[in-house]
Structure formats: structure tokens, C-alpha cells
Scaffold this motif. Structure first.
Motif, mmCIF file in Angstrom:
data_model
loop_
_atom_site.group_PDB
_atom_site.id
_atom_site.type_symbol
_atom_site.label_atom_id
_atom_site.label_comp_id
_atom_site.label_asym_id
_atom_site.label_seq_id
_atom_site.Cartn_x
_atom_site.Cartn_y
_atom_site.Cartn_z
ATOM 1 N N ALA A 1 0.815 -1.219 0.000
ATOM 2 C CA ALA A 1 0.000 0.000 0.000
ATOM 3 C C ALA A 1 0.845 1.263 0.000
ATOM 4 N N TYR A 2 1.889 1.300 0.809
ATOM 5 C CA TYR A 2 2.727 2.502 0.849
ATOM 6 C C TYR A 2 3.362 2.762 -0.522
ATOM 7 N N GLU A 3 3.838 1.713 -1.139
ATOM 8 C CA GLU A 3 4.458 1.865 -2.460
ATOM 9 C C GLU A 3 3.452 2.378 -3.484
ATOM 10 N N ARG A 4 2.243 1.809 -3.481
ATOM 11 C CA ARG A 4 1.216 2.239 -4.431
ATOM 12 C C ARG A 4 0.856 3.706 -4.255
ATOM 13 N N LEU A 5 0.860 4.146 -3.004
ATOM 14 C CA LEU A 5 0.509 5.529 -2.701
ATOM 15 C C LEU A 5 1.702 6.473 -2.760
ATOM 16 N N LYS A 6 2.872 5.906 -3.123
ATOM 17 C CA LYS A 6 4.104 6.684 -3.225
ATOM 18 C C LYS A 6 4.445 7.369 -1.899
ATOM 19 N N ILE A 7 4.338 6.569 -0.815
ATOM 20 C CA ILE A 7 4.646 7.045 0.524
ATOM 21 C C ILE A 7 5.866 6.290 1.046
ATOM 22 N N GLN A 8 6.831 7.026 1.557
ATOM 23 C CA GLN A 8 7.981 6.423 2.217
ATOM 24 C C GLN A 8 7.634 6.256 3.699
ATOM 25 N N SER A 9 7.506 4.999 4.148
ATOM 26 C CA SER A 9 7.127 4.757 5.536
ATOM 27 C C SER A 9 8.287 4.153 6.315
ATOM 28 N N PRO A 10 8.490 4.603 7.548
ATOM 29 C CA PRO A 10 9.563 4.037 8.364
ATOM 30 C C PRO A 10 9.189 2.714 9.027
ATOM 31 N N HIS A 11 7.945 2.273 8.854
ATOM 32 C CA HIS A 11 7.477 1.061 9.524
ATOM 33 C C HIS A 11 6.638 0.229 8.562
ATOM 34 N N PRO A 12 6.457 -1.052 8.851
ATOM 35 C CA PRO A 12 5.644 -1.902 7.976
ATOM 36 C C PRO A 12 4.168 -1.510 8.030
ATOM 37 N N LEU A 13 3.438 -1.927 7.013
ATOM 38 C CA LEU A 13 1.995 -1.713 6.985
ATOM 39 C C LEU A 13 1.342 -2.504 8.114
ATOM 40 N N ALA A 14 0.445 -1.870 8.857
ATOM 41 C CA ALA A 14 -0.265 -2.547 9.944
ATOM 42 C C ALA A 14 -1.246 -3.577 9.384
ATOM 43 N N ASP A 15 -1.646 -4.523 10.233
ATOM 44 C CA ASP A 15 -2.658 -5.497 9.827
ATOM 45 C C ASP A 15 -4.004 -4.815 9.570
ATOM 46 N N PHE A 16 -4.329 -3.844 10.417
ATOM 47 C CA PHE A 16 -5.569 -3.083 10.282
ATOM 48 C C PHE A 16 -5.238 -1.595 10.314
ATOM 49 N N VAL A 17 -5.907 -0.844 9.462
ATOM 50 C CA VAL A 17 -5.813 0.615 9.510
ATOM 51 C C VAL A 17 -7.216 1.164 9.744
ATOM 52 N N GLU B 1 -9.804 -3.976 20.799
ATOM 53 C CA GLU B 1 -10.263 -5.345 20.551
ATOM 54 C C GLU B 1 -9.379 -6.036 19.520
ATOM 55 N N LEU B 2 -9.012 -5.335 18.471
ATOM 56 C CA LEU B 2 -8.147 -5.928 17.452
ATOM 57 C C LEU B 2 -6.764 -6.234 18.013
ATOM 58 N N ARG B 3 -6.233 -5.342 18.820
ATOM 59 C CA ARG B 3 -4.932 -5.602 19.426
ATOM 60 C C ARG B 3 -4.997 -6.803 20.365
ATOM 61 N N ALA B 4 -6.104 -6.923 21.098
ATOM 62 C CA ALA B 4 -6.267 -8.051 22.002
ATOM 63 C C ALA B 4 -6.328 -9.374 21.241
ATOM 64 N N LEU B 5 -6.779 -9.323 19.999
ATOM 65 C CA LEU B 5 -6.837 -10.514 19.155
ATOM 66 C C LEU B 5 -5.489 -10.818 18.497
ATOM 67 N N GLY B 6 -4.507 -9.950 18.714
ATOM 68 C CA GLY B 6 -3.157 -10.217 18.231
ATOM 69 C C GLY B 6 -2.743 -9.498 16.974
ATOM 70 N N TYR B 7 -3.531 -8.510 16.534
ATOM 71 C CA TYR B 7 -3.242 -7.803 15.296
ATOM 72 C C TYR B 7 -2.545 -6.468 15.575
ATOM 73 N N THR B 8 -1.763 -6.010 14.597
ATOM 74 C CA THR B 8 -1.220 -4.657 14.672
ATOM 75 C C THR B 8 -2.239 -3.691 14.075
ATOM 76 N N VAL B 9 -2.309 -2.491 14.640
ATOM 77 C CA VAL B 9 -3.338 -1.521 14.250
ATOM 78 C C VAL B 9 -2.708 -0.142 14.117
ATOM 79 N N ALA B 10 -3.081 0.575 13.069
ATOM 80 C CA ALA B 10 -2.675 1.967 12.890
ATOM 81 C C ALA B 10 -3.929 2.813 12.668
ATOM 82 N N ARG B 11 -3.783 4.083 12.920
ATOM 83 C CA ARG B 11 -4.889 5.016 12.661
ATOM 84 C C ARG B 11 -4.480 6.003 11.570
#
Length: 286
Positions: free
Chosen positions: A172-188, A208-218
């Protein structure tokens, strides 16, 4: 490709118990015969949020409404405004004012120009008539159904919570031409920087998503586009949140087939939906 399909599918319990309306605008897999694309179907399918509506199948069971587009976003994207149209795609001058945004510049507007930075969809200009047809036959019916569901819930309960459901490519970051210092989260989770949804609800979904074991970004890299912008007015108890899921969690991006992780993710989203239902009941939304 065919034309014998309805623009969307709407699923709801017989007695809608909760003011929860969910929509999947990009999971459609029915390609109209008049598409006229210059690339193979398999390349076009890379734009799909394939299987997203199935991942969230628990929504009607707990008393919410789920609306899913049958048409593909690369044909016409219901998560764009009608003004977000690329004039370079047209064989004439559009009679209304246009305001193409940044994603349109990249090729992903109301009518997609590209499936990726290097691959154009068409080898021709689109006629004004065929664009009008796409709007009238697919875009408007989808918006009308979603608006009716949202307004119906609001009138009945005095509040509404809307989830705009998507999936995102692993690059996703590449498609949007964004340089990100971190990997894409499981959920945004996208709420247009806190403007479309009450903070407590966003926090609930994230926790709730974090409790289920997923990484989350806003709001990174997706903040939400037209649908949550037009629905979300939290001061009026109209809440709208976009949820993006990283596709490798549940499918093979090349084949579009469900992966071994599909069942677990579907079950986890069922647990999330149950928690959302409890929250809405606590808010007096039932």
C-alpha cells in the motif's frame, strides 16, 4: 463479464436490533460487459477488496445491516465523489465542474485510469454517455441503498454507527508513493484524523483488534474518503469509521483465493462484531 446482476447485495436481520450499518464498496467481482478494458481480467481484479463482505458475515447475525457492491471499483468507485473524475479519461468536456483529487492524479479516481503505476486500464477515451451510464446504473443505486440504511437506523435509534469495510494490498505505501519508516499494519482505522467518529468507539475497535493479536494503525496510510466523510458527524451521533485489512492475512493477492488464514480472521471479526454490539447496547442504541 456479464450484465445480469444487481448493483449490490443488502443483508440484514429481520428485526434490525442495532444502529449498525456496514458497507463493502470495493469487494464486487461482477464485471459489466461494456467495461471495454484493454488489460486482462486477472489484472483488473487486483483492484478488488475480494472476500471482504464474507469476512464480515457476522454483521447481520447480530442485528446490523451489511451492504456490498457487486460491481468492481475499477469500473466505477462508489467511495469517490462524482466530481472526482479524471478529465483526461473523457472524449469530451464533462458538463459539470470537476475537482479531481490526489488519488485521481495517481489513477484511482471515480473511474480508475490505472491498476498500478505502470499499467493503464484503457487504450481509448471513455464517452460521456458510458460514464453517465456507470453512474446511473451502479454508483447512484449503491449510494441510495447505503443512505436509506443509515437514515433508517438513525431515525429509529437516534444514533448510527457506520463501518466502511475495505482491504489493502501489502504494498500500500508503495502504491501511494509514501515512504514509511514502519511496515503496513494489519488493520488501519480511518476517521479522517478524528473528525468522523466518536473517539471511544475508535478506541474500542483498536483495543479489541490488538487483544486478538493484530497490529493496528490510525489514518496511516488511509484516512477514509467520501463515504465516511459524508456520513460521519459524531456531534449528531452519526459515527463513521473506515476499516482496512491487510490482504495477506486472508488471501493470496495473486490468485485472489482465500488463504489458510481466512477462517481465523473471519472468526476474529465475528468476535469484534459481538463486542461492538455490546458497546452499542451500552450506548442506548438498542
Amino acid at each position: 463479464m456479464n450484465d445480469s446482476f444487481e448493483p449490490f447485495v443488502q443483508s440484514a436481520s429481520q428485526d434490525q436490533a442495532l444502529p449498525l450499518v456496514c458497507d463493502s464498496p470495493h469487494s464486487g467481482t461482477c464485471y459489466p460487459q461494456d467495461f471495454g478494458a484493454a488489460i486482462p481480467l486477472q489484472r483488473l481484479r487486483s483492484g478488488e477488496d475480494t472476500h471482504v463482505e464474507s469476512l464480515w458475515e457476522a454483521v447481520p447475525r447480530i442485528g446490523g445491516t451489511l451492504i456490498a457492491a457487486n460491481f468492481p471499483r475499477v469500473y466505477i468507485d462508489p467511495n469517490r465523489t462524482l466530481e472526482d473524475l479524471d478529465p483526461e479519461l473523457l472524449d469530451g468536456t464533462w458538463p459539470e465542474p470537476l475537482a479531481p483529487g490526489e488519488k485521481t492524479r495517481l489513477g484511482y479516481g471515480l473511474i480508475w485510469r490505472n491498476v498500478d503505476a505502470a499499467t493503464r486500464i484503457y487504450d481509448r477515451k471513455l464517452s460521456l454517455q458510458e460514464v453517465r451510464s456507470r453512474i446511473d446504473r451502479y454508483y447512484r443505486p449503491y449510494h441510495q441503498a447505503l443512505s436509506a440504511a443509515v437514515e433508517g437506523a438513525y431515525q429509529r435509534f437516534g444514533a448510527v454507527w457506520h463501518l466502511n469495510l475495505h482491504s489493502m494490498p501489502n504494498n500500500a505505501y508503495e502504491r501511494l508513493k509514501i515512504q514509511s519508516p514502519h511496515p503496513l499494519a494489519d488493520f488501519v482505522l480511518g476517521d479522517r484524523d478524528g473528525t468522523t467518529c466518536e473517539p471511544d468507539f475508535v478506541a474500542l475497535v483498536e483495543s479489541e483488534l490488538r487483544a486478538l493479536g493484530y497490529t493496528v494503525a490510525r489514518n496511516d496510510p488511509y484516512k477514509g474518503v467520501q463515504l465516511i466523510a459524508q456520513i460521519g458527524r459524531p456531534a449528531e451521533r452519526r459515527n463513521s469509521l473506515q476499516i482496512e485489512i491487510r490482504r495477506p492475512l486472508y488471501m493470496d493477492e495473486a490468485t485472489r483465493e482465500r488463504s489458510a488464514g481466512f477462517g481465523q480472521l473471519q472468526a476474529d471479526l465475528g468476535r469484534l462484531v459481538e463486542r461492538i454490539a455490546s458497546y452499542l447496547r451500552e450506548q442506548g442504541g438498542a
